[in-house]
Design a protein around this motif. Structure first.
Motif, PDB file in Angstrom:
ATOM      1  N   THR A   1     -17.138 -20.961  33.165  1.00  0.00           N
ATOM      2  CA  THR A   1     -17.049 -22.403  32.916  1.00  0.00           C
ATOM      3  C   THR A   1     -18.376 -23.136  33.076  1.00  0.00           C
ATOM      4  O   THR A   1     -18.539 -24.227  32.544  1.00  0.00           O
ATOM      5  CB  THR A   1     -16.018 -23.043  33.858  1.00  0.00           C
ATOM      6  N   SER A   2     -19.324 -22.540  33.802  1.00  0.00           N
ATOM      7  CA  SER A   2     -20.625 -23.184  33.942  1.00  0.00           C
ATOM      8  C   SER A   2     -21.682 -22.158  34.330  1.00  0.00           C
ATOM      9  O   SER A   2     -21.371 -21.107  34.887  1.00  0.00           O
ATOM     10  CB  SER A   2     -20.582 -24.312  34.989  1.00  0.00           C
ATOM     11  N   ILE A   3     -22.920 -22.488  33.996  1.00  0.00           N
ATOM     12  CA  ILE A   3     -24.061 -21.622  34.297  1.00  0.00           C
ATOM     13  C   ILE A   3     -25.151 -22.504  34.894  1.00  0.00           C
ATOM     14  O   ILE A   3     -25.460 -23.574  34.360  1.00  0.00           O
ATOM     15  CB  ILE A   3     -24.585 -20.932  33.027  1.00  0.00           C
ATOM     16  N   SER A   4     -25.718 -22.078  36.008  1.00  0.00           N
ATOM     17  CA  SER A   4     -26.750 -22.875  36.655  1.00  0.00           C
ATOM     18  C   SER A   4     -27.862 -21.977  37.186  1.00  0.00           C
ATOM     19  O   SER A   4     -27.681 -20.763  37.335  1.00  0.00           O
ATOM     20  CB  SER A   4     -26.157 -23.704  37.800  1.00  0.00           C
ATOM     21  N   GLU A   5     -28.985 -22.583  37.463  1.00  0.00           N
ATOM     22  CA  GLU A   5     -30.124 -21.848  38.010  1.00  0.00           C
ATOM     23  C   GLU A   5     -30.283 -22.199  39.485  1.00  0.00           C
ATOM     24  O   GLU A   5     -30.318 -23.372  39.847  1.00  0.00           O
ATOM     25  CB  GLU A   5     -31.403 -22.189  37.252  1.00  0.00           C
ATOM     26  N   GLU A   6     -30.332 -21.185  40.310  1.00  0.00           N
ATOM     27  CA  GLU A   6     -30.482 -21.379  41.750  1.00  0.00           C
ATOM     28  C   GLU A   6     -31.870 -20.925  42.181  1.00  0.00           C
ATOM     29  O   GLU A   6     -32.245 -19.767  41.992  1.00  0.00           O
ATOM     30  CB  GLU A   6     -29.406 -20.582  42.502  1.00  0.00           C
ATOM     31  N   LYS A   7     -32.620 -21.857  42.738  1.00  0.00           N
ATOM     32  CA  LYS A   7     -33.999 -21.549  43.145  1.00  0.00           C
ATOM     33  C   LYS A   7     -34.059 -21.155  44.616  1.00  0.00           C
ATOM     34  O   LYS A   7     -33.292 -21.649  45.435  1.00  0.00           O
ATOM     35  CB  LYS A   7     -34.898 -22.753  42.877  1.00  0.00           C
ATOM     36  N   HIS A   8     -34.986 -20.255  44.930  1.00  0.00           N
ATOM     37  CA  HIS A   8     -35.200 -19.832  46.309  1.00  0.00           C
ATOM     38  C   HIS A   8     -36.681 -19.525  46.497  1.00  0.00           C
ATOM     39  O   HIS A   8     -37.486 -19.683  45.561  1.00  0.00           O
ATOM     40  CB  HIS A   8     -34.326 -18.617  46.648  1.00  0.00           C
TER      41      HIS A   8
ATOM     42  N   THR B   1     -20.430 -19.367  37.041  1.00  0.00           N
ATOM     43  CA  THR B   1     -19.183 -19.787  37.670  1.00  0.00           C
ATOM     44  C   THR B   1     -18.023 -19.319  36.800  1.00  0.00           C
ATOM     45  O   THR B   1     -17.935 -19.686  35.630  1.00  0.00           O
ATOM     46  CB  THR B   1     -19.124 -21.310  37.841  1.00  0.00           C
ATOM     47  N   VAL B   2     -17.161 -18.494  37.397  1.00  0.00           N
ATOM     48  CA  VAL B   2     -16.051 -17.892  36.665  1.00  0.00           C
ATOM     49  C   VAL B   2     -14.732 -18.494  37.133  1.00  0.00           C
ATOM     50  O   VAL B   2     -14.468 -18.584  38.339  1.00  0.00           O
ATOM     51  CB  VAL B   2     -16.013 -16.363  36.871  1.00  0.00           C
ATOM     52  N   GLU B   3     -13.927 -18.926  36.176  1.00  0.00           N
ATOM     53  CA  GLU B   3     -12.602 -19.462  36.479  1.00  0.00           C
ATOM     54  C   GLU B   3     -11.553 -18.437  36.055  1.00  0.00           C
ATOM     55  O   GLU B   3     -11.535 -18.016  34.903  1.00  0.00           O
ATOM     56  CB  GLU B   3     -12.389 -20.779  35.749  1.00  0.00           C
ATOM     57  N   ILE B   4     -10.716 -18.029  36.994  1.00  0.00           N
ATOM     58  CA  ILE B   4      -9.674 -17.042  36.715  1.00  0.00           C
ATOM     59  C   ILE B   4      -8.323 -17.747  36.739  1.00  0.00           C
ATOM     60  O   ILE B   4      -7.904 -18.270  37.769  1.00  0.00           O
ATOM     61  CB  ILE B   4      -9.693 -15.902  37.745  1.00  0.00           C
ATOM     62  N   GLU B   5      -7.674 -17.774  35.598  1.00  0.00           N
ATOM     63  CA  GLU B   5      -6.382 -18.457  35.477  1.00  0.00           C
ATOM     64  C   GLU B   5      -5.256 -17.429  35.524  1.00  0.00           C
ATOM     65  O   GLU B   5      -5.262 -16.465  34.763  1.00  0.00           O
ATOM     66  CB  GLU B   5      -6.318 -19.251  34.182  1.00  0.00           C
ATOM     67  N   CYS B   6      -4.315 -17.642  36.420  1.00  0.00           N
ATOM     68  CA  CYS B   6      -3.182 -16.732  36.595  1.00  0.00           C
ATOM     69  C   CYS B   6      -1.898 -17.471  36.221  1.00  0.00           C
ATOM     70  O   CYS B   6      -1.532 -18.455  36.872  1.00  0.00           O
ATOM     71  CB  CYS B   6      -3.107 -16.237  38.037  1.00  0.00           C
ATOM     72  N   ASN B   7      -1.227 -16.981  35.187  1.00  0.00           N
ATOM     73  CA  ASN B   7      -0.009 -17.622  34.703  1.00  0.00           C
ATOM     74  C   ASN B   7       1.214 -16.751  34.957  1.00  0.00           C
ATOM     75  O   ASN B   7       1.226 -15.572  34.587  1.00  0.00           O
ATOM     76  CB  ASN B   7      -0.117 -17.889  33.202  1.00  0.00           C
ATOM     77  N   PRO B   8       2.255 -17.302  35.596  1.00  0.00           N
ATOM     78  CA  PRO B   8       3.493 -16.546  35.784  1.00  0.00           C
ATOM     79  C   PRO B   8       4.220 -16.406  34.455  1.00  0.00           C
ATOM     80  O   PRO B   8       4.464 -17.399  33.770  1.00  0.00           O
ATOM     81  CB  PRO B   8       4.285 -17.408  36.770  1.00  0.00           C
ATOM     82  N   VAL B   9       4.539 -15.191  34.059  1.00  0.00           N
ATOM     83  CA  VAL B   9       5.203 -14.975  32.772  1.00  0.00           C
ATOM     84  C   VAL B   9       6.558 -14.283  32.914  1.00  0.00           C
ATOM     85  O   VAL B   9       7.372 -14.320  31.990  1.00  0.00           O
ATOM     86  CB  VAL B   9       4.310 -14.152  31.815  1.00  0.00           C
ATOM     87  N   ALA B  10       6.803 -13.651  34.063  1.00  0.00           N
ATOM     88  CA  ALA B  10       8.094 -12.994  34.262  1.00  0.00           C
ATOM     89  C   ALA B  10       9.200 -14.037  34.317  1.00  0.00           C
ATOM     90  O   ALA B  10       9.021 -15.139  34.847  1.00  0.00           O
ATOM     91  CB  ALA B  10       8.076 -12.178  35.550  1.00  0.00           C
ATOM     92  N   SER B  11      10.370 -13.694  33.793  1.00  0.00           N
ATOM     93  CA  SER B  11      11.473 -14.649  33.703  1.00  0.00           C
ATOM     94  C   SER B  11      11.908 -15.149  35.081  1.00  0.00           C
ATOM     95  O   SER B  11      12.233 -16.324  35.237  1.00  0.00           O
ATOM     96  CB  SER B  11      12.663 -14.004  32.985  1.00  0.00           C
TER      97      SER B  11
END
Length: 204
Positions: free
Chosen positions: A33-40, A49-59
């Motif tokens: 969902t987003s990409i950024s640069e981190e300085k050190h 940044t990864v967004e993991i979406e979990c959807n209930p599909v079982a009845s």
């Protein structure tokens, strides 16, 4: 330790317990969902940044009004390369179906070029989605260790609409009242739905 978790008791996070379920129970997908640069002090690196979406599909989950859950984590391409190498090796050793997605090679120069970053973005999504679509690889110990750092994304609770329940981020999800009680029908619960910042979901 085995490369695959033998049962759900080995899972140490909410997202881990969801991933351990059959994909016909919980369907999971990832999006960068987003990409950024981190300085050190020694330079800088790119954070995905990864967004993991979990959807209930079982009845039975749908019938019980189980809500969609979303988790967010940040990772570097270096970390994803290690995960990709390990799980693709496991995929080959177990003679699983499908062609495991290929990762672009690392670069000493030009790793911050927009074209390189976009290529890596698509590679991260393809790798994780391939794993999430595999009943076997979803039980991988390395995957579970990777997603342990994920934080659950929650919203300010102003309204309960349909099957979706949005909680106030001022307290833990586990501290919220049961939505099946008579109090949940009170007019005081109805207001405008506004998303807010991410919050860590309690884990076992």
């Amino acid at each position: 330790m085995s490369s695959l978790y033998p049962d759900e008791s080995y899972c140490t996070s909410d997202i881990g317990r969801i991933l351990y379920q059959l994909k016909t129970d919980w369907s999971c997908s990832s999006t960068v969902t987003s990409i950024s640069e981190e300085k050190h002090l020694t330079g800088s690196h790119t954070v995905y940044t990864v967004e993991i979406e979990c959807n209930p599909v079982a009845s039975h989950l749908v019938a019980n009004d189980v809500s969609r859950r979303t988790f967010v984590l940040s990772t570097r391409y270096k970390e994803m390369t290690k995960l990709h190498a390990a799980i693709s090796k496991l995929h080959k050793q177990l003679y699983l179906r499908g062609t495991f997605p290929v990762f672009p090679p690392g670069k000493l120069i030009g790793s911050s070029d927009p074209s390189v970053i976009q290529e890596r973005r698509h590679a991260i999504e393809a790798c994780l989605n391939f794993v999430f679509d595999s009943e076997v690889l979803r039980k991988s110990r390395l995957l579970h260790e990777f997603v342990e750092k994920a934080k659950e994304k929650t919203y300010t609770a102003h309204e309960i609409t349909g099957n979706e329940v949005f909680y106030d981020n001022s307290s833990s999800i586990l501290d919220q009242p049961n939505t099946n009680s008579s109090d949940s029908d009170s007019p005081n619960h109805a207001a405008l739905l506004e998303p807010t910042h991410e919050q860590v979901s309690p884990t076992c």
